[in-house]
Motif scaffolding. Structure first.
Motif, mmCIF file in Angstrom:
data_model
loop_
_atom_site.group_PDB
_atom_site.id
_atom_site.type_symbol
_atom_site.label_atom_id
_atom_site.label_comp_id
_atom_site.label_asym_id
_atom_site.label_seq_id
_atom_site.Cartn_x
_atom_site.Cartn_y
_atom_site.Cartn_z
ATOM 1 N N ASN A 1 0.736 -1.171 0.093
ATOM 2 C CA ASN A 1 0.206 -0.096 -0.085
ATOM 3 C C ASN A 1 0.816 1.294 -0.109
ATOM 4 O O ASN A 1 0.536 2.543 -0.482
ATOM 5 C CB ASN A 1 -0.905 0.103 1.413
ATOM 6 N N LEU A 2 1.962 1.311 0.693
ATOM 7 C CA LEU A 2 2.931 2.427 0.776
ATOM 8 C C LEU A 2 3.540 2.574 -0.594
ATOM 9 O O LEU A 2 3.533 3.682 -1.079
ATOM 10 C CB LEU A 2 3.927 2.211 1.685
ATOM 11 N N MET B 1 -4.955 8.282 14.122
ATOM 12 C CA MET B 1 -5.868 7.449 15.323
ATOM 13 C C MET B 1 -7.228 7.616 14.908
ATOM 14 O O MET B 1 -7.918 6.672 14.766
ATOM 15 C CB MET B 1 -5.669 8.124 16.580
ATOM 16 N N ASN B 2 -7.736 8.858 14.550
ATOM 17 C CA ASN B 2 -8.919 9.222 14.218
ATOM 18 C C ASN B 2 -9.518 8.576 12.875
ATOM 19 O O ASN B 2 -10.672 7.871 12.894
ATOM 20 C CB ASN B 2 -9.150 10.681 14.156
ATOM 21 N N GLN B 3 -8.477 8.621 12.135
ATOM 22 C CA GLN B 3 -8.846 7.734 10.632
ATOM 23 C C GLN B 3 -9.187 6.249 10.889
ATOM 24 O O GLN B 3 -10.135 5.859 10.295
ATOM 25 C CB GLN B 3 -7.696 8.206 9.690
ATOM 26 N N ALA B 4 -8.361 5.674 11.722
ATOM 27 C CA ALA B 4 -8.245 4.410 11.889
ATOM 28 C C ALA B 4 -9.440 4.035 12.798
ATOM 29 O O ALA B 4 -10.317 3.018 12.334
ATOM 30 C CB ALA B 4 -7.098 3.761 12.562
ATOM 31 N N ALA B 5 -10.008 4.646 13.843
ATOM 32 C CA ALA B 5 -11.036 4.519 14.439
ATOM 33 C C ALA B 5 -12.401 4.682 13.854
ATOM 34 O O ALA B 5 -13.242 3.836 14.052
ATOM 35 C CB ALA B 5 -11.137 5.460 15.866
ATOM 36 N N ILE C 1 -4.077 -0.073 7.184
ATOM 37 C CA ILE C 1 -4.325 0.818 5.983
ATOM 38 C C ILE C 1 -4.873 2.063 6.102
ATOM 39 O O ILE C 1 -4.627 2.922 5.211
ATOM 40 C CB ILE C 1 -5.064 -0.280 5.169
ATOM 41 N N SER C 2 -5.815 2.338 6.757
ATOM 42 C CA SER C 2 -6.664 3.584 6.960
ATOM 43 C C SER C 2 -5.491 4.531 7.549
ATOM 44 O O SER C 2 -5.631 5.686 7.100
ATOM 45 C CB SER C 2 -7.801 3.444 7.868
ATOM 46 N N GLY C 3 -4.853 4.212 8.298
ATOM 47 C CA GLY C 3 -3.835 5.028 9.250
ATOM 48 C C GLY C 3 -3.036 5.624 8.162
ATOM 49 O O GLY C 3 -2.517 6.771 7.976
ATOM 50 N N LEU C 4 -2.343 4.681 7.395
ATOM 51 C CA LEU C 4 -1.507 4.845 5.980
ATOM 52 C C LEU C 4 -1.915 5.832 5.242
ATOM 53 O O LEU C 4 -1.415 6.520 4.746
ATOM 54 C CB LEU C 4 -1.138 3.446 5.619
#
Length: 322
Positions: A177-178, A255-259, A303-306
């Motif tokens: 993904n990176l 953190m907010n994106q992953a949550a 993946i969401s955090g990335l």
């Protein structure tokens, strides 16, 4: 698969693609009205042009059509029939057969092949083009980027610290993904090293990161695992002495994106991310999600955090390389 593997190890895009030649269809092909098709063919040299012969039915489940194929014909989307004689671009996926002895350069045809009296210079026009398909020495590969200077190089290292949810190959998922995400943003991302630790050892984490920063100086270090309170916030303890600039707001964004992506607000209290510049030269970011028991949610969170970090990557690379 081959282009993806080449890209994965850091080769520029222009060096990852298959060679491309023009070839004349040897038989009619039915067009697909919904999508273009990479049609499995065998291409052979016919004295003044390549001829592409279909290997049969093209269903994805039919492996027999792979046998004997050495190219993929780029068939456009459309309705009806693409007639025999049409010139198409073909991606070369296998070795090309040698020409017959009469057409070999060392067989006496080399001089005539370069002269205006060669039959190909006055041969019949081919349907679908205003001129015959070019001989091999004139076929051009897929175009390289117009301005290589615009491509910024990004080097990365990935560290995973095992937990029940991260026992799967999370490092490879992050790496793919990176590299793909960086390429979409004009970065030539090269994975320098990827390590996996069996547990949240502060000493081992510090040893690995110190070695990377001092010996490899990567633009980016990504860490998955070792950031939960149950693991003693091992990554935070390991890198605290060498973080020269913390980016707490960016950590909160990850953190907010992953949550939000996993519908798990408990992440915000279960993990403490580490984001900042390490040793003054490498940007380090821990990706949230390893505290989740579900592997599916763990992967989605990582993946969401990335994904939240990727839009900022070009700027971060410039900051760490200047």
């Amino acid at each position: 698969i081959e282009p993806a593997l080449k890209r994965f190890v850091g080769l520029p895009r222009a060096r990852c693609m298959h060679a491309q030649v023009e070839a004349v269809l040897g038989q009619d092909i039915t067009l697909d009205p919904e999508r273009p098709e990479y049609h499995r063919v065998r291409i052979d040299w016919r004295g003044s042009f390549f001829e592409a012969s279909s290997t049969g039915a093209q269903q994805s489940s039919r492996l027999l059509s792979l046998v004997g194929s050495n190219a993929l014909a780029c068939v456009p989307k459309g309705s009806g029939i693409l007639p025999s004689g049409t010139v198409l671009s073909c991606l070369v996926t296998g070795p090309l057969p040698p020409p017959p002895p009469s057409d070999c350069f060392h067989g006496g045809q080399g001089v005539s092949a370069l002269s205006n009296t060669h039959p190909s210079a006055t041969g019949p026009k081919l349907q679908g083009a205003g001129h015959p398909a070019p001989p091999p020495h004139q076929c051009t590969p897929i175009a390289a980027p117009k301005s290589p200077k615009e491509v910024t190089r990004c080097t990365a290292c990935i560290l995973t610290v095992s937990s029940p949810a991260t026992s799967a190959p999370i490092g490879s998922i992050i790496a793919s993904n990176l590299i793909l995400g960086a390429g979409e943003r004009g970065l030539d991302c090269h994975l320098m090293e990827m390590r996996a630790l069996a547990g949240p050892s502060v000493e081992l984490i510090r040893e690995v990161i110190d070695k990377w920063c001092k010996q490899l100086s990567p633009s980016l270090i990504l860490v998955a695992g070792g950031c939960t309170r149950s693991e003693g916030l091992a990554v935070s303890q390991a890198v605290a002495p060498v973080i020269t600039k913390s980016e707490n707001m960016l950590g909160n964004l990850l953190m907010n994106q992953a949550a939000a992506a996993t519908a798990c607000p408990e992440l915000l209290v279960m993990e403490s991310p580490v984001v900042g510049v390490c040793h003054g030269s490498s940007f380090l970011a821990s990706l949230p999600g390893t505290s989740l028991d579900s592997r599916t949610k763990c992967r989605a969170a990582l993946i969401s955090g990335l994904g939240a970090l990727l839009p900022l990557l070009p700027r971060l690379v410039k900051v760490t390389t200047t």
